[in-house]
Design an enzyme around this catalytic site. Structure first.
Site, short mmCIF file in Angstrom:
data_model
loop_
_atom_site.label_atom_id
_atom_site.label_comp_id
_atom_site.label_asym_id
_atom_site.label_seq_id
_atom_site.Cartn_x
_atom_site.Cartn_y
_atom_site.Cartn_z
N HIS A 137 48.39 32.93 33.38
CA HIS A 137 48.71 31.41 33.41
C HIS A 137 48.42 30.77 32.34
O HIS A 137 49.22 29.72 31.87
CB HIS A 137 48.06 30.80 34.77
CG HIS A 137 48.37 31.57 36.10
ND1 HIS A 137 47.64 32.10 36.70
CD2 HIS A 137 49.58 31.45 36.74
CE1 HIS A 137 48.00 32.62 37.80
NE2 HIS A 137 49.29 32.17 38.02
N SER B 102 46.27 37.83 39.75
CA SER B 102 45.42 37.31 40.72
C SER B 102 45.02 38.22 41.44
O SER B 102 43.82 38.08 42.11
CB SER B 102 46.05 36.02 41.38
OG SER B 102 46.76 35.11 40.85
N ARG B 103 45.81 39.53 42.12
CA ARG B 103 45.25 40.35 42.68
C ARG B 103 44.54 41.33 42.07
O ARG B 103 43.71 42.23 43.01
CB ARG B 103 46.52 41.09 43.13
CG ARG B 103 47.42 40.06 43.86
CD ARG B 103 48.62 40.91 44.74
NE ARG B 103 49.35 40.09 45.31
CZ ARG B 103 49.45 39.73 46.78
NH1 ARG B 103 48.59 39.98 47.29
NH2 ARG B 103 50.30 38.68 46.91
#
Ligand code: PAF
Length: 286
Positions: A37, A188-189
């Site tokens: 991000h 994010s995982r």
């Protein structure tokens, strides 16, 4: 940096930016921000005047309520990253600001591509993604929006939605996948992986790298390339192959022969997380 919850206040803020003759850069996220991000925020900051970030875990794109409940959330940490990266506005709405009761929203059709690969693994996922992205674009208004290439199928479908609805007045920019030193795509995982799973998760990138090497060496048969990727992931004890495929960049449909720009895509399930990745396949070296 301004933190906004209401859709109407966000629209006022972006209208004010545009009224000043400045451009709006938009990064849509579900929070749990990481270096992937950060790269999107930097690309937006480099190319536009004022960066707006949305943080909204979209319930409509989860087919599994447990997956939605487990999705990592840390607004305080997310806000400090947005501030450090120079975002002008963070829009972190509650569900009823995105999906207001009694308001009829557009439901863009993902079509057949929406049922392939990620869509086959997660029924209804892309209908939920396009629903929310369309709504976010509607509220933010004319802007340049930045999406990661890691979610290649999502990027393809968002681009196609924009082509079909030019009146949304959004320019979409795809940004390269950010990777860990061993090649694992930042996601994010990844935080859910155990140390052993984390070590073995590099198999997705290894599979893609081998696919790219074969393409560079002149292999034109997509099935051969798919078999190479499946073998690499299949040989990884903690990984279960979900799919490996070679798709046409222009249609995201599977191809048999590499006679046009193509992308290799993979997904694998580990006990604690399901991971996806992809790579553009090069032309044969001359
Ligand atoms: O890629 C994501 O994080 C999400 O799918 C998005 C684009 C923010 C829509 O909820």
């Amino acid at each position: 940096m301004e933190l906004i919850r209401e859709a109407s206040a966000l629209r006022q803020a972006t209208d004010a930016v545009r009224a000043d003759g400045a451009t709006v850069g938009f990064v849509a996220t579900m929070g749990a921000l990481h270096d992937g991000h950060r790269a999107l925020l930097r690309a937006a900051r480099d190319r536009t005047d004022r960066v707006v970030v949305s943080i909204f875990v979209n319930p409509m794109q989860f087919d599994d309520p447990d997956d939605l409940a487990r999705y990592p959330r840390d607004e305080t940490r997310d806000l400090s990253m947005c501030k450090a990266e120079g975002a002008a506005v963070v829009w972190a709405p509650p569900v009823d600001e995105v999906y207001p009761l009694g308001v009829e929203l557009a439901h863009p059709e993902p079509g057949e591509v929406g049922d392939l690969y990620e869509g086959a693994a997660r029924p209804g996922h892309f209908a939920g993604v396009l629903l929310v992205v369309h709504r976010l674009f509607d509220v933010v208004g004319p802007c340049t929006a930045f999406f990661g290439e890691k979610d290649a199928q999502q990027l393809f479908l968002v681009r196609r939605m924009i082509e079909r609805e030019p009146e949304l007045d959004v320019a979409v920019v795809g940004c390269p996948t950010q990777r860990e030193p061993d090649g694992l795509a930042r996601s994010s995982r990844n935080a859910a992986l155990t140390p052993d799973e984390r070590e073995q998760a590099a198999c997705l990138f290894l599979a893609l790298t081998e696919a790219a090497e074969r393409a560079r060496a002149g292999v034109r048969d997509a099935n051969t390339i798919v078999a190479v990727m499946a073998r690499e992931i299949g040989a990884t004890p903690l990984a279960r192959l979900d799919y490996a495929a070679v798709v046409d960049e222009a249609s995201f449909e599977p191809i048999g022969v590499l006679d046009r720009p193509a992308r290799a895509i993979v997904a694998a399930r580990f006990p604690s997380a399901r991971l996806i990745d992809n790579i553009a396949l090069p032309e044969p070296a001359r």
